[in-house]
Design an enzyme around this catalytic site. Structure first.
Site, PDB file in Angstrom:
ATOM      1  N   GLY A   9      43.875  38.433  33.631  1.00 38.71           N
ATOM      2  CA  GLY A   9      44.861  37.923  34.572  1.00 38.71           C
ATOM      3  C   GLY A   9      44.335  38.099  35.981  1.00 38.71           C
ATOM      4  O   GLY A   9      43.127  38.064  36.218  1.00 38.71           O
ATOM      5  N   CYS A  10      45.221  38.320  36.902  1.00 40.39           N
ATOM      6  CA  CYS A  10      44.845  38.496  38.307  1.00 40.39           C
ATOM      7  C   CYS A  10      43.835  39.630  38.451  1.00 40.39           C
ATOM      8  O   CYS A  10      44.084  40.751  38.013  1.00 40.39           O
ATOM      9  CB  CYS A  10      46.090  38.799  39.129  1.00 40.39           C
ATOM     10  N   PHE A  11      42.698  39.342  39.064  1.00 43.12           N
ATOM     11  CA  PHE A  11      41.663  40.371  39.174  1.00 43.12           C
ATOM     12  C   PHE A  11      42.066  41.541  40.058  1.00 43.12           C
ATOM     13  O   PHE A  11      41.530  42.625  39.933  1.00 43.12           O
ATOM     14  CB  PHE A  11      40.297  39.824  39.554  1.00 43.12           C
TER      15      PHE A  11
END
EC number: 1.8.4.11
Length: 171
Positions: A9-11
């Site tokens: 997902g979002c890093f």
């Protein structure tokens, strides 16, 4: 020194679980798995490139074995969601373990099978296991975002639903 590359997902949310551990030398946010050379954040975020947001971890396997990285990775994600992670939707937010050698490949497959067999989830494990390809470092403002923009990071993380999921499914 070896590399481990994980999409979850979002890093921004994938950096902190691996920070400040013995044998971890660096954690770099970036992109992997797509078809466009030198993608930008805006292109990846728009889903135009095929890349996933990733963190690439440089580690000393003598001090911090790859198996331990896998043990830290799984509880950060919903491994049954093929359409993204939490509030972040699209293939750029899919979960992938990008392996860098055959030992990592075998260990990743075994850990995925173990999770699948555990009965922890009612749905199949959707996390991909793929050979690592070209890593593109994300723009500087994404590196250590949680330290540079703690208020924005905290708000984004709270809105995502990630922590509630982790508490419900992994604790």
């Amino acid at each position: 020194m070896q590399y481990a590359t994980f999409a979850g997902g979002c890093f921004w949310c994938m950096v902190t679980p691996f920070e400040e551990l013995p044998g971890i030398h660096s954690i770099v946010s970036g992109y992997m798995g797509g078809h466009l050379k030198d993608p930008t954040y805006e292109q990846v975020k728009a889903g135009e490139t095929g890349h996933a947001e990733v963190v690439q971890i440089a580690f000393d396997p003598q001090l911090f074995p790859y198996e331990r990285l896998l043990e830290l990775y799984w509880p950060q994600i919903d491994p049954t969601d093929a359409g993204g992670q939490f509030q972040d939707r699209g293939s750029q937010y899919r979960t992938v373990i990008f392996y860098h050698n055959e030992e990592q490949h075998a260990l990743a497959l075994a850990s995925k099978q173990e999770l699948e067999s555990s009965g922890r989830f009612d749905k199949s494990i959707a996390t991909e296991i793929r050979a690592a390809d070209t890593f593109y470092m994300a723009e500087e403002y994404h590196q250590n975002f949680h330290k540079k923009n703690p208020k924005h990071y905290k708000e984004d993380r709270e809105q995502s639903g990630r922590d509630e999921f982790i508490e419900q499914k992994w604790k």
